[in-house]
Design an enzyme around this catalytic site. Structure first.
Site, PDB file in Angstrom:
ATOM      1  N   SER A 172       5.580  43.904  67.590  1.00  0.00           N
ATOM      2  CA  SER A 172       5.487  42.536  67.098  1.00  0.00           C
ATOM      3  C   SER A 172       4.107  42.299  66.491  1.00  0.00           C
ATOM      4  CB  SER A 172       5.815  41.550  68.215  1.00  0.00           C
ATOM      5  OG  SER A 172       6.039  40.260  67.702  1.00  0.00           O
ATOM      6  N   ASP A 268      16.097  41.084  62.498  1.00  0.00           N
ATOM      7  CA  ASP A 268      15.055  40.870  63.494  1.00  0.00           C
ATOM      8  C   ASP A 268      15.214  39.482  64.114  1.00  0.00           C
ATOM      9  OD1 ASP A 268      12.305  39.774  64.308  1.00  0.00           O
ATOM     10  OD2 ASP A 268      11.895  41.908  64.098  1.00  0.00           O
ATOM     11  N   HIS A 335      11.270  47.299  70.790  1.00  0.00           N
ATOM     12  CA  HIS A 335      12.040  48.465  71.232  1.00  0.00           C
ATOM     13  C   HIS A 335      11.305  49.358  72.209  1.00  0.00           C
ATOM     14  CE1 HIS A 335      13.220  47.266  67.132  1.00  0.00           C
ATOM     15  NE2 HIS A 335      14.436  47.669  67.441  1.00  0.00           N
TER      16      HIS A 335
END
Length: 403
Positions: A172, A268, A335
């Site tokens: 992020s 996303d 992830h």
């Protein structure tokens, strides 16, 4: 006898690396204070370090935590009272430890390519993707760039400069920080060191012709202004674009010389949920939809599909041939710190070219093969999560690798 057999069974599982994840003590870098490298609230920055072992003793994985940005004095002041702006708040809220799992795990089954590496997790407490360096101090200290530099000094002090392999990664806002610092990280090492960067959900699109572009640009303008980033962003970008546009990776990645891998969803969930509509334009219905896809109608799905098209077209026009990428269609954000999102992504329906995310990253990092795959078949967001509890899924993941 039964108790003895159970104990032996548990011991054997530990020996082959079945139990996933481990707790790591959070440490404070007090030496950083003298360099002015402090969090928003003035506390010293924090890290968690899991030493490497065995064949990984000369390999280093540096991970930059994410957590959004604060685009104004007011929002940064609020952030300074929570763990994302204060190491004191971080330690008290985490009981002094951080759980390492996914691609930070020391488990040979659940993290086969990187399990024995040194792992150094840098906590995020500046709100600027580790880019701010403002000398003046009022109620807040904007010193993200100094925190990054102080942490690199500490890593070199404890031996990272002699690495055979090194990886800078982040998720992020930490993924964006990875992109911004990638070449700077590579410059720390000898020419013989394999150095690469991995950005996880850090490719935030401007999408100039997609709805919400003005809102996204205004938001990053606030980040640049609040944190004084005009002079800290890469000059390779600011020589061509305004500083605001140089927080969008589409204007950065073409100039990066160090090998870079992107893990991204074309749907996303953070960008769709937060960056399509401004806060004043978000409806309760859109909020419900972005939190749970079953509440979305076809108008809202159409917006998501349009976002996907913008995202993929942006990537295609900016990613270099030397980059690696795994671009899927699952509705998620982040992830690396989750085995569903990395080692065992295939068990939740998220694999490309018959590889899990971690397999793709490992093959790319160790030059076993390149990896540049996008899911071009699914134009609808997919739910790629399991209903299993963590222990059950972990067992399935272990069985997948050790049938």
């Amino acid at each position: 006898m039964a108790a003895l057999l159970l104990a032996l069974a548990i011991l054997s599982l530990v020996a082959v690396g079945i139990g996933g994840g481990h707790n790591v003590t959070i440490s404070i870098l007090d030496l950083a204070v003298a360099k002015g490298a402090v969090c928003l609230d003035g506390t010293p920055p924090a890290y968690a370090y899991s030493p490497g072992f065995g064949d990984g003793i000369d390999n280093w994985h540096v991970y930059l935590q994410g957590g959004g940005w604060c685009p104004s004095t007011g929002s940064c002041l609020g952030r300074s009272t929570i763990p994302l702006g204060s190491s004191a708040k971080l330690i008290s809220s985490n009981n002094g430890t951080q759980f390492f799992t996914g691609m930070l795990d020391n488990n040979s089954t659940l993290n086969p390519d990187f399990y024995d590496w040194h792992v150094f997790r840098i906590f995020y407490c500046d709100g600027s993707s580790f880019m701010s360096d403002v000398e003046d101090v009022h109620n807040l200290t904007y010193r993200g760039a100094r925190i990054y530099d102080a942490m690199m000094d500490e890593l070199l002090r404890i031996g990272m400069g002699n690495a055979k392999n090194a990886l800078l990664s982040g998720t992020s806002a930490g993924g964006l920080a990875t992109i911004l610092h990638c070449d700077k990280f590579q410059a720390l090492f000898h020419n013989t060191t394999r150095v690469k960067c991995l950005s996880d959900s850090g490719f935030f699109v401007h999408g100039e012709h997609f709805m919400g572009a003005d809102w996204r640009e205004t938001f990053f303008f606030g980040v640049v202004s609040a944190h004084g980033l005009m002079n800290t962003l890469p000059t390779s970008c600011t020589s061509k674009f305004s500083p605001t546009l140089c927080l969008f990776p589409e204007n950065l990645v073409q100039d990066i010389k160090t090998p870079l891998f992107l893990i991204e969803s074309a749907f996303d969930s953070y960008q769709i949920g937060q960056n399509v509509f401004s806060p004043s334009d978000k409806s309760p219905r859109w909020a419900n939809c972005t939190h749970n896809l079953i509440f979305c109608n076809w108008t809202e799905i159409k917006i998501m599909k349009d976002f996907r098209n913008t995202f993929i077209n942006t990537l295609k026009s900016t990613i270099t041939d030397s980059s690696g990428y795994f671009i899927h269609s699952c509705y998620r954000h982040g992830h690396m710190e989750d085995i569903q999102g990395s080692t065992c992504s295939s068990l939740v329906g998220n694999n490309l070219a018959n590889k899990t995310i971690s397999q793709a990253v490992g093959d790319w990092y160790f030059d076993r093969s390149g990896f540049q795959e996008m899911d071009m078949l699914n134009d609808l967001p997919r739910n790629c999560t399991t209903t299993d509890d963590e222990a059950t899924f972990e067992k399935k993941c272990s069985d997948y690798y050790m049938p």
